[in-house]
Scaffold this motif. Structure first.
Motif, mmCIF file in Angstrom:
data_model
loop_
_atom_site.group_PDB
_atom_site.id
_atom_site.type_symbol
_atom_site.label_atom_id
_atom_site.label_comp_id
_atom_site.label_asym_id
_atom_site.label_seq_id
_atom_site.Cartn_x
_atom_site.Cartn_y
_atom_site.Cartn_z
ATOM 1 N N ARG A 162 35.952 36.007 42.795
ATOM 2 C CA ARG A 162 35.776 36.798 41.573
ATOM 3 C C ARG A 162 34.950 35.980 40.594
ATOM 4 O O ARG A 162 35.302 34.835 40.275
ATOM 5 N N ARG A 167 42.257 47.357 42.823
ATOM 6 C CA ARG A 167 41.758 46.521 41.721
ATOM 7 C C ARG A 167 42.921 45.864 40.973
ATOM 8 O O ARG A 167 42.845 44.690 40.607
ATOM 9 N N THR A 188 44.755 37.254 41.512
ATOM 10 C CA THR A 188 43.951 36.207 40.881
ATOM 11 C C THR A 188 44.772 35.433 39.854
ATOM 12 O O THR A 188 44.673 34.200 39.756
ATOM 13 N N ASP A 189 45.607 36.132 39.084
ATOM 14 C CA ASP A 189 46.472 35.464 38.108
ATOM 15 C C ASP A 189 47.456 34.524 38.803
ATOM 16 O O ASP A 189 47.706 33.411 38.330
ATOM 17 N N ASP A 206 43.614 41.812 40.661
ATOM 18 C CA ASP A 206 43.742 41.115 39.375
ATOM 19 C C ASP A 206 45.037 40.303 39.315
ATOM 20 O O ASP A 206 45.054 39.163 38.836
#
Length: 407
Positions: free
Chosen positions: A33, A105, A112-113, A109
């Motif tokens: 990302r 999506r 990724t966190d 997200d």
């Protein structure tokens, strides 16, 4: 392999799929990302990867994320973690396999966190629209106790049962509404297109028309002249009412009280609310969440403002040392069976088990009521439609019958 470029929180990021060779010449693939291809190449170069291919992933326009989507995701995540699949890999598998691009999506997200060191519950709390406080509290309790897989499984079961009740209530309420809407459209077509044709025929008779026929013709003339106002008023009125119901606390309170007092349907709504209330408290208490903290979360989960206010009052009383059964009795909205099972649960130390049994009972009651209502509503609706449409038909044929008698 997935990486995250630091310091790009304020930059719009995309998912890039890449292929390259590591320091040993081995072909590696992964996703990153980042805000652009240059950032991806710079990041991978620092990791010793020579990029040969890089492509921005096209994200489909996804549909709105519904509670059912979250329930399915929770069940899938619980299943994978129970099977020993690592958390990040579980998110990757669930995200790739989901048909809704919006869910994909969202999961990317969150993944990724988590990669940056954020706990799972903290990552969920960033998206309160999809993960309410109850959901996050249970996940946090599971992380703290080291039983995240078990808590996710319990949470998935809770959400599945809750969504099943909501679906049954909607089906019971939407059936008569849908039939009445179709009936209104049919009557409107008759009034606007059919009755005027009969009116021209009756005018050629030159005779006095019966009172029912004159009434139907007058209604037809009103429809023909003001059809735009009738349809616009109805559609606009329904839209603004639903918006007010959604946004205004006063309207919500009024409608929630009204729904509980409706004949036939009120009993169904009440039982479904009690089923959700007891199921939620049972789930949170079994997860080890303290009673006062659990009560703080379940008011909104009941789906009814009346029970939400009562739950707030129960929480205040319990926090002062009053027993849960006594506080629920003071609320004066719970059936005696629920109060008795709660009292037994408190005395035996099996409150979560007894509340779960109460939830099972009321969920079965909702099932039976929905089945009974479906059987009951069909003849009632058919009778109403028969009276309305049959009355219109008879009114328009009365002059023809009278003409036949004269001849």
């Amino acid at each position: 392999m997935a990486t995250r470029v630091a310091g790009t929180k304020n930059i719009k990021e995309f998912v890039f799929e890449w292929e390259g060779k590591d320091r040993h010449g081995k072909i590696v693939r992964g996703e990153t990302r980042a805000g652009g291809e240059n950032q991806v190449q710079a990041t991978l170069r620092r990791q010793g990867v020579l990029v040969t291919k890089i492509k921005k992933r096209r994200m489909r326009a996804g549909k709105k994320i519904k509670p059912k989507d979250i329930a399915i995701f929770t069940r899938q995540l619980a299943t994978m973690m129970k099977a020993g699949v690592p958390l990040l890999q579980s998110f990757d598998i669930v995200g790739r396999g989901n048909p809704n691009a919006s869910v994909t999506r969202l999961l990317n997200d969150i993944r990724t966190d988590i990669e940056t060191g954020t706990s799972l519950s903290a990552a969920f709390r960033k998206y309160p629209i999809h993960f309410n406080s109850l959901y996050c509290n249970l996940v946090e309790a599971g992380e703290a106790a080291g039983i995240l897989e078990s808590l996710l499984d319990r949470l998935a079961t809770y959400m599945e049962k809750t969504e099943a009740i909501k679906s049954k209530i909607k089906s019971a309420l939407m059936y008569p509404v849908a039939v009445l809407i179709v009936a209104f459209v049919v009557v409107s077509v008759i009034m606007i297109f059919v009755i005027p044709a009969f009116k021209e025929v009756f005018t050629s008779f030159g005779a006095d028309l019966p009172a029912p026929t004159l009434f139907v013709i007058a209604m037809s003339e009103f429809f023909v002249q003001w059809w735009w106002l009738i349809f616009g008023g109805l559609i606009g009125g329904v839209y603004f009412f639903l918006q007010a119901w959604k946004r205004s606390e006063k309207v919500q309170m009024f409608m929630d009280r009204l729904m509980l007092k409706l004949p036939i349907f009120g009993d169904l709504v009440e039982k479904s609310v009690i089923a959700r209330w007891t199921r939620t408290l049972s789930t949170m208490f079994a997860a080890g969440v303290p009673l006062v903290e659990a009560l703080d979360s379940i008011g909104g989960a009941s789906g009814n403002s009346v029970y939400k206010m009562a739950t707030d009052q129960i929480r205040k009383e319990v926090s002062t040392g009053i027993s849960l059964t006594t506080a629920m009795t003071h609320a004066n909205i719970f059936p005696s069976m629920v109060l008795q099972m709660t009292a037994i649960g408190e005395e035996s130390g099996a409150l979560d088990h007894m509340l779960g049994k109460a939830a099972d009972f009321y969920e079965s009651e909702v099932d039976e009521m929905v089945t009974g209502l479906s059987s009951l509503m069909e003849p009632i609706i058919i009778a109403i439609l028969g009276i309305v449409i049959g009355g219109i038909v008879i009114s328009m044929y009365l002059p023809i019958f009278k003409l036949g008698q004269v001849v």
